[in-house]
Motif scaffolding. Structure first.
Motif, short mmCIF file in Angstrom:
data_model
loop_
_atom_site.label_atom_id
_atom_site.label_comp_id
_atom_site.label_asym_id
_atom_site.label_seq_id
_atom_site.Cartn_x
_atom_site.Cartn_y
_atom_site.Cartn_z
N UNK A 129 83.05 53.97 48.60
CA UNK A 129 82.12 53.13 47.84
C UNK A 129 81.54 53.90 46.66
N UNK A 130 81.11 55.12 46.92
CA UNK A 130 80.55 55.95 45.85
C UNK A 130 81.57 56.19 44.74
N UNK A 131 82.80 56.49 45.11
CA UNK A 131 83.85 56.72 44.11
C UNK A 131 84.16 55.44 43.33
N UNK A 132 84.12 54.31 44.01
CA UNK A 132 84.38 53.04 43.33
C UNK A 132 83.30 52.75 42.29
N UNK A 133 82.04 52.91 42.67
CA UNK A 133 80.93 52.66 41.74
C UNK A 133 81.01 53.63 40.56
N UNK A 134 81.20 54.91 40.86
CA UNK A 134 81.28 55.92 39.79
C UNK A 134 82.48 55.66 38.88
#
Length: 145
Positions: free
Chosen positions: A91-96
C-alpha cells in the motif's frame, strides 16, 4: 520554496492521498508534508554525498519516471508511510508510486521555466544546502562538463 513544494505535492495528491480511503483523513496533511520532506531529504542527500552532477542531470532531462532519484524518493516516502502510518509495504509503495513521480516531473519542469525563479535549480539547491548563496555559476559549470 518549501511552502511551494508542499503546495505542488498537495495539488498532485488527489487520488493517491486526498481521495484515498487507505489514508486516514486526519493524517492527509501530514502525509503530504512527509512526501514533501522526502523529496527535500533525497535532494539534500545527493548534494551532501557528492552527487551534485547527477542531480543536475536529473533536472536537465525530463524523462525521469525511471531513474534512481525518483526511486529513492518513492522508497523514502513509502518507508515513512509504513513506519509512521502503519501502512503495509504494498500500500505504501502504491501511494508513493502514484504521488512522487508526477510531483518530481512537475518540479523538474518548473525548475527549467523562466517564470518561476523560486523553483529554479540554483534556488532549490541553495535552499536545501542552507547556504543561501547563488549557485548559478556552479550549475553552469556542471551543465557544460
Amino acid at each position: 520554496m518549501f511552502e511551494k513544494l508542499f503546495l505542488l505535492v498537495k495539488n498532485n495528491a488527489g487520488a493517491a492521498v486526498m481521495n484515498n480511503p487507505l489514508v486516514a483523513e486526519k493524517h492527509r496533511e501530514a502525509v503530504i508534508n512527509d512526501a514533501s520532506s522526502s523529496i527535500i531529504e533525497v535532494l539534500k542527500n545527493h548534494m551532501e554525498s557528492g552527487k551534485l552532477k547527477d542531480l543536475v542531470k536529473y533536472f536537465q532531462f525530463s524523462a525521469i519516471y525511471d531513474n534512481p532519484l525518483i526511486t529513492s524518493v518513492v522508497n523514502r516516502f513509502a518507508n515513512k508511510l509504513n513506519n509512521f502510518y502503519n501502512m503495509d509495504t504494498p500500500t505504501a509503495m502504491s501511494i508513493a508510486g502514484k504521488l512522487i513521480p508526477p510531483v518530481m516531473h512537475q518540479l523538474m519542469e518548473e525548475s527549467k521555466g523562466e517564470h518561476n525563479k523560486e523553483f529554479a535549480l540554483s534556488a532549490i539547491l541553495s535552499k536545501i544546502s542552507g547556504n543561501g548563496g547563488d549557485m548559478t555559476m556552479l550549475l553552469s559549470q556542471l551543465r557544460t562538463a
